[in-house]
Scaffold this motif. Structure first.
Motif, mmCIF file in Angstrom:
data_model
loop_
_atom_site.group_PDB
_atom_site.id
_atom_site.type_symbol
_atom_site.label_atom_id
_atom_site.label_comp_id
_atom_site.label_asym_id
_atom_site.label_seq_id
_atom_site.Cartn_x
_atom_site.Cartn_y
_atom_site.Cartn_z
ATOM 1 N N SER A 1 -19.115 -64.282 39.391
ATOM 2 C CA SER A 1 -17.844 -64.284 39.716
ATOM 3 C C SER A 1 -17.593 -63.341 41.025
ATOM 4 C CB SER A 1 -16.500 -64.094 38.640
ATOM 5 O OG SER A 1 -16.860 -62.708 38.227
ATOM 6 N N VAL A 2 -18.281 -62.401 40.928
ATOM 7 C CA VAL A 2 -18.420 -61.327 42.080
ATOM 8 C C VAL A 2 -19.710 -61.397 43.178
ATOM 9 C CG1 VAL A 2 -16.930 -60.237 40.553
ATOM 10 C CG2 VAL A 2 -19.475 -59.471 40.701
ATOM 11 N N THR A 24 -18.113 -51.320 45.527
ATOM 12 C CA THR A 24 -17.560 -51.904 46.702
ATOM 13 C C THR A 24 -17.009 -53.215 46.485
ATOM 14 O OG1 THR A 24 -18.848 -50.308 48.136
ATOM 15 C CG2 THR A 24 -17.771 -51.908 49.210
ATOM 16 N N MET A 25 -15.643 -53.456 46.593
ATOM 17 C CA MET A 25 -15.337 -54.738 46.451
ATOM 18 C C MET A 25 -14.682 -55.301 47.837
ATOM 19 S SD MET A 25 -13.442 -54.104 42.813
ATOM 20 C CE MET A 25 -12.130 -53.056 43.428
ATOM 21 N N ASN A 26 -15.175 -56.298 48.157
ATOM 22 C CA ASN A 26 -14.927 -57.101 49.243
ATOM 23 C C ASN A 26 -14.257 -58.475 49.179
ATOM 24 O OD1 ASN A 26 -15.866 -54.951 51.160
ATOM 25 N ND2 ASN A 26 -17.849 -55.884 50.821
ATOM 26 N N ASN A 27 -13.601 -58.917 49.868
ATOM 27 C CA ASN A 27 -13.069 -60.434 49.816
ATOM 28 C C ASN A 27 -12.194 -60.620 48.399
ATOM 29 O OD1 ASN A 27 -12.261 -63.128 50.607
ATOM 30 N ND2 ASN A 27 -14.316 -63.811 49.990
ATOM 31 N N ASP A 31 -9.311 -61.256 40.654
ATOM 32 C CA ASP A 31 -9.766 -59.952 40.345
ATOM 33 C C ASP A 31 -9.032 -58.881 39.965
ATOM 34 O OD1 ASP A 31 -11.771 -60.482 43.715
ATOM 35 O OD2 ASP A 31 -12.629 -60.795 41.506
ATOM 36 N N THR A 32 -7.819 -59.145 39.724
ATOM 37 C CA THR A 32 -6.869 -58.349 39.291
ATOM 38 C C THR A 32 -7.250 -57.757 37.921
ATOM 39 O OG1 THR A 32 -5.029 -59.188 40.809
ATOM 40 C CG2 THR A 32 -4.304 -57.749 38.721
ATOM 41 N N ALA A 33 -7.350 -56.619 37.510
ATOM 42 C CA ALA A 33 -7.906 -56.096 36.156
ATOM 43 C C ALA A 33 -7.670 -54.605 36.288
ATOM 44 C CB ALA A 33 -9.098 -56.561 35.856
ATOM 45 N N MET A 34 -7.867 -54.029 35.140
ATOM 46 C CA MET A 34 -8.368 -52.495 34.836
ATOM 47 C C MET A 34 -9.950 -52.309 34.938
ATOM 48 S SD MET A 34 -7.061 -49.602 34.390
ATOM 49 C CE MET A 34 -5.571 -49.738 33.591
ATOM 50 N N TYR A 35 -10.351 -51.568 35.841
ATOM 51 C CA TYR A 35 -11.688 -51.649 36.017
ATOM 52 C C TYR A 35 -12.333 -50.285 35.392
ATOM 53 C CZ TYR A 35 -12.173 -55.483 39.190
ATOM 54 O OH TYR A 35 -11.986 -56.804 39.809
ATOM 55 N N TYR A 36 -13.369 -50.603 34.524
ATOM 56 C CA TYR A 36 -13.755 -49.312 33.774
ATOM 57 C C TYR A 36 -15.190 -49.303 34.257
ATOM 58 C CZ TYR A 36 -10.049 -50.337 30.454
ATOM 59 O OH TYR A 36 -8.741 -50.490 30.036
ATOM 60 N N CYS A 37 -15.827 -47.893 34.008
ATOM 61 C CA CYS A 37 -17.213 -47.508 34.515
ATOM 62 C C CYS A 37 -17.830 -47.223 33.086
ATOM 63 C CB CYS A 37 -16.954 -46.319 35.243
ATOM 64 S SG CYS A 37 -18.478 -45.310 35.455
ATOM 65 N N ALA A 38 -18.850 -47.431 32.953
ATOM 66 C CA ALA A 38 -19.738 -47.300 31.904
ATOM 67 C C ALA A 38 -21.323 -46.819 32.045
ATOM 68 C CB ALA A 38 -19.731 -48.770 30.947
ATOM 69 N N ALA A 39 -21.660 -46.146 30.818
ATOM 70 C CA ALA A 39 -23.057 -45.634 31.135
ATOM 71 C C ALA A 39 -23.641 -45.737 29.555
ATOM 72 C CB ALA A 39 -23.182 -44.121 31.349
ATOM 73 N N ALA A 40 -24.875 -46.172 30.079
ATOM 74 C CA ALA A 40 -25.654 -46.328 28.763
ATOM 75 C C ALA A 40 -26.138 -45.286 28.092
ATOM 76 C CB ALA A 40 -27.222 -47.115 29.074
ATOM 77 N N ARG A 41 -26.387 -45.288 26.819
ATOM 78 C CA ARG A 41 -26.647 -44.179 25.772
ATOM 79 C C ARG A 41 -27.952 -43.415 26.301
ATOM 80 N NH1 ARG A 41 -24.412 -42.796 21.305
ATOM 81 N NH2 ARG A 41 -23.685 -44.688 20.836
ATOM 82 N N GLY A 42 -28.969 -44.191 26.548
ATOM 83 C CA GLY A 42 -30.340 -43.525 27.039
ATOM 84 C C GLY A 42 -31.155 -44.913 27.850
ATOM 85 N N HIS A 43 -32.388 -44.673 27.538
ATOM 86 C CA HIS A 43 -33.374 -45.732 28.268
ATOM 87 C C HIS A 43 -33.038 -47.153 27.884
ATOM 88 C CE1 HIS A 43 -36.655 -47.479 30.223
ATOM 89 N NE2 HIS A 43 -37.286 -47.937 28.958
ATOM 90 N N CYS A 44 -32.892 -47.971 28.829
ATOM 91 C CA CYS A 44 -32.672 -49.477 28.403
ATOM 92 C C CYS A 44 -33.895 -50.237 28.835
ATOM 93 C CB CYS A 44 -31.497 -49.998 29.333
ATOM 94 S SG CYS A 44 -29.737 -49.484 28.914
ATOM 95 N N LEU A 45 -34.283 -51.327 28.035
ATOM 96 C CA LEU A 45 -35.192 -52.015 28.437
ATOM 97 C C LEU A 45 -34.849 -53.332 29.291
ATOM 98 C CD1 LEU A 45 -36.738 -52.344 24.478
ATOM 99 C CD2 LEU A 45 -37.510 -50.675 26.403
ATOM 100 N N TRP A 46 -33.884 -53.409 29.288
ATOM 101 C CA TRP A 46 -33.383 -54.487 30.672
ATOM 102 C C TRP A 46 -32.120 -54.287 30.926
ATOM 103 C CZ3 TRP A 46 -29.185 -57.328 28.438
ATOM 104 C CH2 TRP A 46 -28.926 -57.079 26.960
ATOM 105 N N LEU A 47 -31.919 -54.977 32.130
ATOM 106 C CA LEU A 47 -30.694 -54.647 32.784
ATOM 107 C C LEU A 47 -29.697 -55.759 32.483
ATOM 108 C CD1 LEU A 47 -28.978 -53.445 35.150
ATOM 109 C CD2 LEU A 47 -30.060 -54.996 36.975
ATOM 110 N N GLY A 48 -28.383 -55.453 32.132
ATOM 111 C CA GLY A 48 -27.569 -56.490 31.694
ATOM 112 C C GLY A 48 -26.061 -55.943 31.509
#
Length: 126
Positions: A63-64, A82-85, A90-107
């Motif tokens: 969607s983005v 950075t959000m364009n167009n 897209d109206t929403a509350m936006y949250y930042c998140a961080a992984a606990r440690g090393h991740c085997l895959w991106l998702g």
């Protein structure tokens, strides 16, 4: 103690742009898989974009794709979206998140992320 603080949200018209920031403490953003999620009123939280340890690769929700860019500034220890167009959907509350440690895959599976910010609101009017 890990703290994530988002900023940069606001109100824009359709087609406008915003840049969200997520200042991190207690972790090094460039060494973690980081992501942005959003939750619209009455809907479940959904993943928007993620970046792997070291700043690449990146992954986007369909969607983005082509409109949003996720990035990391290692000097500032800050994650950006950075959000364009922008669209009303897209109206929403936006949250930042961080992984606990090393991740085997991106998702964008929420179970990958242990640390969350308090959110910053984005409103897009037509």
């Amino acid at each position: 103690q890990v703290t994530l603080v988002e900023s940069g949200g606001g109100s824009v018209q359709t087609g406008g742009s915003l840049r969200l920031s997520c200042a991190a403490s207690g972790i090094t953003t460039s060494y973690r898989q980081m992501a942005w999620f959003r939750q619209a009123p009455g809907k479940e939280r959904e993943g928007v974009a993620a970046v792997y340890e070291g700043g690449s690769p990146t992954y986007y929700a369909d969607s983005v794709k082509g409109r949003f860019v996720i990035s990391v500034d290692s000097h500032k220890n800050t994650l950006y979206l950075t959000m364009n167009n922008l669209k009303p959907d897209d109206t929403a509350m936006y949250y930042c998140a961080a992984a606990r440690g090393h991740c085997l895959w991106l998702g964008l599976a929420e179970e990958q992320y242990a640390y969350w910010g308090q959110g910053t609101p984005v409103t897009v009017s037509s």
